[in-house]
Design a protein around this motif. Structure first.
Motif, PDB file in Angstrom:
ATOM      1  N   MET A 125       0.815  -1.205   0.000  1.00  0.00           N
ATOM      2  CA  MET A 125       0.000   0.000   0.000  1.00  0.00           C
ATOM      3  C   MET A 125       0.859   1.271   0.000  1.00  0.00           C
ATOM      4  O   MET A 125       0.385   2.330   0.381  1.00  0.00           O
ATOM      5  N   ASP A 126       2.119   1.149  -0.404  1.00  0.00           N
ATOM      6  CA  ASP A 126       2.994   2.316  -0.447  1.00  0.00           C
ATOM      7  C   ASP A 126       2.385   3.410  -1.315  1.00  0.00           C
ATOM      8  O   ASP A 126       1.775   3.130  -2.349  1.00  0.00           O
ATOM      9  N   VAL A 127       2.556   4.651  -0.892  1.00  0.00           N
ATOM     10  CA  VAL A 127       2.107   5.810  -1.664  1.00  0.00           C
ATOM     11  C   VAL A 127       3.338   6.648  -1.983  1.00  0.00           C
ATOM     12  O   VAL A 127       4.051   7.096  -1.078  1.00  0.00           O
ATOM     13  N   ASN A 128       3.606   6.846  -3.265  1.00  0.00           N
ATOM     14  CA  ASN A 128       4.794   7.582  -3.681  1.00  0.00           C
ATOM     15  C   ASN A 128       4.469   8.447  -4.890  1.00  0.00           C
ATOM     16  O   ASN A 128       3.298   8.626  -5.235  1.00  0.00           O
ATOM     17  N   PHE A 129       5.505   8.970  -5.536  1.00  0.00           N
ATOM     18  CA  PHE A 129       5.279   9.863  -6.677  1.00  0.00           C
ATOM     19  C   PHE A 129       4.547   9.166  -7.823  1.00  0.00           C
ATOM     20  O   PHE A 129       3.865   9.817  -8.610  1.00  0.00           O
ATOM     21  N   ASP A 130       4.678   7.859  -7.927  1.00  0.00           N
ATOM     22  CA  ASP A 130       4.058   7.141  -9.036  1.00  0.00           C
ATOM     23  C   ASP A 130       2.552   6.960  -8.867  1.00  0.00           C
ATOM     24  O   ASP A 130       1.832   6.802  -9.848  1.00  0.00           O
ATOM     25  N   ILE A 172      -3.131  -5.720  11.569  1.00  0.00           N
ATOM     26  CA  ILE A 172      -2.989  -5.588  10.115  1.00  0.00           C
ATOM     27  C   ILE A 172      -3.245  -4.144   9.683  1.00  0.00           C
ATOM     28  O   ILE A 172      -2.504  -3.575   8.869  1.00  0.00           O
ATOM     29  N   MET A 173      -4.287  -3.557  10.243  1.00  0.00           N
ATOM     30  CA  MET A 173      -4.642  -2.189   9.874  1.00  0.00           C
ATOM     31  C   MET A 173      -3.553  -1.204  10.291  1.00  0.00           C
ATOM     32  O   MET A 173      -3.188  -0.302   9.516  1.00  0.00           O
ATOM     33  N   ASP A 174      -3.026  -1.363  11.483  1.00  0.00           N
ATOM     34  CA  ASP A 174      -1.991  -0.450  11.965  1.00  0.00           C
ATOM     35  C   ASP A 174      -0.736  -0.549  11.098  1.00  0.00           C
ATOM     36  O   ASP A 174      -0.087   0.464  10.795  1.00  0.00           O
ATOM     37  N   SER A 175      -0.396  -1.761  10.695  1.00  0.00           N
ATOM     38  CA  SER A 175       0.777  -1.951   9.850  1.00  0.00           C
ATOM     39  C   SER A 175       0.577  -1.297   8.482  1.00  0.00           C
ATOM     40  O   SER A 175       1.483  -0.644   7.947  1.00  0.00           O
ATOM     41  N   THR A 176      -0.621  -1.466   7.926  1.00  0.00           N
ATOM     42  CA  THR A 176      -0.918  -0.865   6.619  1.00  0.00           C
ATOM     43  C   THR A 176      -0.937   0.649   6.709  1.00  0.00           C
ATOM     44  O   THR A 176      -0.414   1.350   5.828  1.00  0.00           O
ATOM     45  N   LYS A 178       0.724   2.474   8.785  1.00  0.00           N
ATOM     46  CA  LYS A 178       2.111   2.914   8.916  1.00  0.00           C
ATOM     47  C   LYS A 178       2.805   2.911   7.559  1.00  0.00           C
ATOM     48  O   LYS A 178       3.579   3.838   7.240  1.00  0.00           O
ATOM     49  N   THR A 179       2.536   1.892   6.744  1.00  0.00           N
ATOM     50  CA  THR A 179       3.130   1.821   5.411  1.00  0.00           C
ATOM     51  C   THR A 179       2.728   3.024   4.573  1.00  0.00           C
ATOM     52  O   THR A 179       3.564   3.643   3.894  1.00  0.00           O
ATOM     53  N   ILE A 180       1.449   3.362   4.591  1.00  0.00           N
ATOM     54  CA  ILE A 180       0.956   4.498   3.809  1.00  0.00           C
ATOM     55  C   ILE A 180       1.595   5.793   4.281  1.00  0.00           C
ATOM     56  O   ILE A 180       2.094   6.595   3.476  1.00  0.00           O
ATOM     57  N   ILE A 181       1.593   6.011   5.588  1.00  0.00           N
ATOM     58  CA  ILE A 181       2.110   7.269   6.133  1.00  0.00           C
ATOM     59  C   ILE A 181       3.610   7.398   5.892  1.00  0.00           C
ATOM     60  O   ILE A 181       4.094   8.452   5.446  1.00  0.00           O
ATOM     61  N   ASP A 182       4.368   6.342   6.179  1.00  0.00           N
ATOM     62  CA  ASP A 182       5.819   6.414   6.019  1.00  0.00           C
ATOM     63  C   ASP A 182       6.218   6.629   4.563  1.00  0.00           C
ATOM     64  O   ASP A 182       7.107   7.441   4.261  1.00  0.00           O
ATOM     65  N   SER A 183       5.587   5.899   3.655  1.00  0.00           N
ATOM     66  CA  SER A 183       5.950   6.030   2.235  1.00  0.00           C
ATOM     67  C   SER A 183       5.551   7.393   1.685  1.00  0.00           C
ATOM     68  O   SER A 183       6.300   7.999   0.902  1.00  0.00           O
ATOM     69  N   ALA A 205       2.275  14.079   7.676  1.00  0.00           N
ATOM     70  CA  ALA A 205       2.130  12.744   8.246  1.00  0.00           C
ATOM     71  C   ALA A 205       1.060  12.726   9.332  1.00  0.00           C
ATOM     72  O   ALA A 205       0.240  11.795   9.404  1.00  0.00           O
ATOM     73  N   GLU A 206       1.046  13.738  10.175  1.00  0.00           N
ATOM     74  CA  GLU A 206       0.050  13.796  11.245  1.00  0.00           C
ATOM     75  C   GLU A 206      -1.357  13.952  10.676  1.00  0.00           C
ATOM     76  O   GLU A 206      -2.308  13.328  11.160  1.00  0.00           O
ATOM     77  N   SER A 207      -1.493  14.777   9.645  1.00  0.00           N
ATOM     78  CA  SER A 207      -2.804  14.956   9.011  1.00  0.00           C
ATOM     79  C   SER A 207      -3.257  13.672   8.342  1.00  0.00           C
ATOM     80  O   SER A 207      -4.440  13.316   8.378  1.00  0.00           O
ATOM     81  N   LEU A 208      -2.326  12.960   7.730  1.00  0.00           N
ATOM     82  CA  LEU A 208      -2.665  11.708   7.071  1.00  0.00           C
ATOM     83  C   LEU A 208      -3.118  10.672   8.094  1.00  0.00           C
ATOM     84  O   LEU A 208      -4.096   9.941   7.867  1.00  0.00           O
TER      85      LEU A 208
END
Length: 479
Positions: A125-130, A172-176, A178-183, A205-208
């Motif tokens: 679930m990474d979110v990046n420039f792409d 599972i939700m917390d891990s996902t 975290k993946t979205i926010i960190d990426s 990050a806090e708003s997300l």
């Protein structure tokens, strides 16, 4: 809106309506053409994250689960262990798929949660420039799926078992999350830090994080109060009700029918819509920076005009994009820093390329000429609010400036090429090598009109800003 590049946004079969095809075809040879590459995407990505996850897709998904243990991906290649009846490398008949559907209708798929499937679907679930333009689609997916799963656990389990199931879901939700926010922070957040906004990465990050929590709360609340969603039990086959991915898609549709999710932000924060727009803006600016070169090496007037077009789009996006005041300010302030750094990077490129020539080459940008065209065009826009009109006037002014300054640069590298471009800027050259190719003015105009149309559209498609230089437009944007 679909999620680009992940399995749930791509078809796993060739038929758009398997069940109708089955019933309509007497012989019913084959309905599904097995696509190994699609299976690889499915097994690697595992995110059935469509906005509309249909019954046909649910049927195919359940059918393929029979063979999960027979499939592995090794070094990017599909490895089939045992004998999965060649469904991946051959074809699945319509009759067989229909028989499997009847089996599901009679036996169901069980009330136990398919945690293996959930974990797979929540990966990557990474979110990046792409893919920053699909931020909300991903959040809607995980939020609606979470709401359905939580409701199922609370209804079907009790005591310690209930707590264990809820704990697993939250893990599972917390891990996902975290993946979205960190990426997002490491890509989009870093971009805004780089362009003069210290502390913005943390704020985004806090708003997300708050936005995801709010979205989960909205879906959870809607599930509990919507009579139309609850009524699906009267019309939906039991096995589909047991498919939490299918029910999550229906929950998203039901939420949309009731007006969709609402944007919420604290006074110092950003909405999820803000954050998605910020991601798109950063991605297109980054692409432009990565692709810039010596295209403008002897044509500062065009550089000023092009930056003015991007400046006008930035202003229009900030004021007409349904953004919070905080995001409006962030975009407009970022562009000013971006504009200056873009010229810096271009000048640096000129100096580096000049080292490879024995003859003197241009190593600096006439920033006064760039600024003159930029400010003139932006002033026209500030007076009229019309991007296309301001661009037309700015282009005429830029051409006039170039002609006035041409005698001073005649003979320098690229000067005659630039003169040819300006001489033919507003209309196609009479002896163009390729017939019926738009003039540069038409390419700019098309870019502006597509941007404006995109901004006014009510569709859920990703916003495009078209920040690529016009030299790229003819090749990439308007084929």
């Amino acid at each position: 809106m679909s999620i680009e590049g992940i399995s749930g946004s791509l078809p796993y079969y060739s038929s758009g309506n398997a069940r109708n095809s089955i019933l309509a075809s007497a012989g019913c040879k084959t309905v599904y053409e097995a696509d190994p590459s699609a299976v690889i995407r499915k097994e690697e990505d595992g995110i059935v994250a469509k906005s509309h996850y249909t019954e046909d897709e649910a049927l195919w998904n359940q059918y393929m689960k029979q063979y999960r243990d027979s499939l592995k991906i090794v070094d990017g290649k599909l490895v089939v262990n045992g004998d999965p009846r060649n469904v991946l490398l051959g074809k699945v008949s319509g009759e067989e798929l229909e028989q499997y559907r009847l089996k599901l209708e009679q036996e169901g798929i069980g009330d136990e949660i398919d945690w293996r499937g959930v974990e797979s679907d929540f990966k990557k679930m990474d979110v990046n420039f792409d893919n920053a333009g699909y931020l909300n689609t991903r959040i809607d997916y995980i939020s609606s799926r979470y709401a359905v799963l939580k409701d199922r656990i609370e209804k079907n389990y009790s005591g310690d078992e209930k707590e264990q199931q809820l704990s697993k879901l939250n893990e599972i939700m917390d891990s996902t999350k975290k993946t979205i926010i960190d990426s997002y922070s490491d890509s989009v957040g870093n971009f805004y830090e780089e362009y003069g906004h210290s502390g913005t990465k943390k704020e985004l990050a806090e708003s997300l994080s708050r936005g995801i929590d709010q979205r989960v709360s909205q879906y959870t609340g809607h599930l509990q109060t919507s009579a139309s969603y609850a009524g699906l039990g009267d019309t939906t086959a039991k096995w589909l009700q047991q498919d939490d991915g299918y029910m999550a898609a229906r929950l998203r549709e039901d939420m949309e029918a009731y007006g969709g999710t609402s944007a919420q932000a604290e006074e110092s924060g950003y909405t999820l819509e803000d954050l998605e727009t910020a991601g798109v803006y950063a991605a297109e600016c980054r692409e432009r920076l990565d692709n810039q070169g010596a295209f403008w090496s002897d044509n500062e007037e065009r550089l000023g005009l092009d930056l003015a077009v991007q400046g006008m789009k930035t202003d229009y996006l900030a004021n007409q994009g349904n953004l919070s005041g905080n995001m409006q300010n962030l975009l407009q302030d970022t562009f000013q820093n971006y504009k200056n750094k873009y010229v810096d990077l271009l000048e640096q490129t000129l100096k580096e390329k000049a080292k490879g020539f024995n003859t003197p080459m241009k190593t600096s940008i006439n920033r006064e000429n760039v600024a003159a065209v930029y400010e003139y065009t932006m002033n026209q826009y500030r007076q009229s609010g019309d991007i296309l009109d301001a661009f037309t006037k700015g282009a005429k002014h830029a051409r006039s400036m170039f002609e006035t300054n041409f005698s001073d640069r005649a003979g320098s590298p690229g000067s005659y090429s630039a003169k040819y471009d300006w001489d033919n800027f507003f209309e196609q050259p009479k002896y163009a090598a390729v017939p019926k190719v738009d003039s540069m003015y038409e390419k700019y105009k098309n870019s502006i009109n597509r941007f404006l149309g995109n901004m006014k559209s009510d569709s859920h498609e990703i916003t495009r800003l078209f920040f690529n230089g016009p030299g790229d437009y003819g090749l990439n944007q308007f084929a």
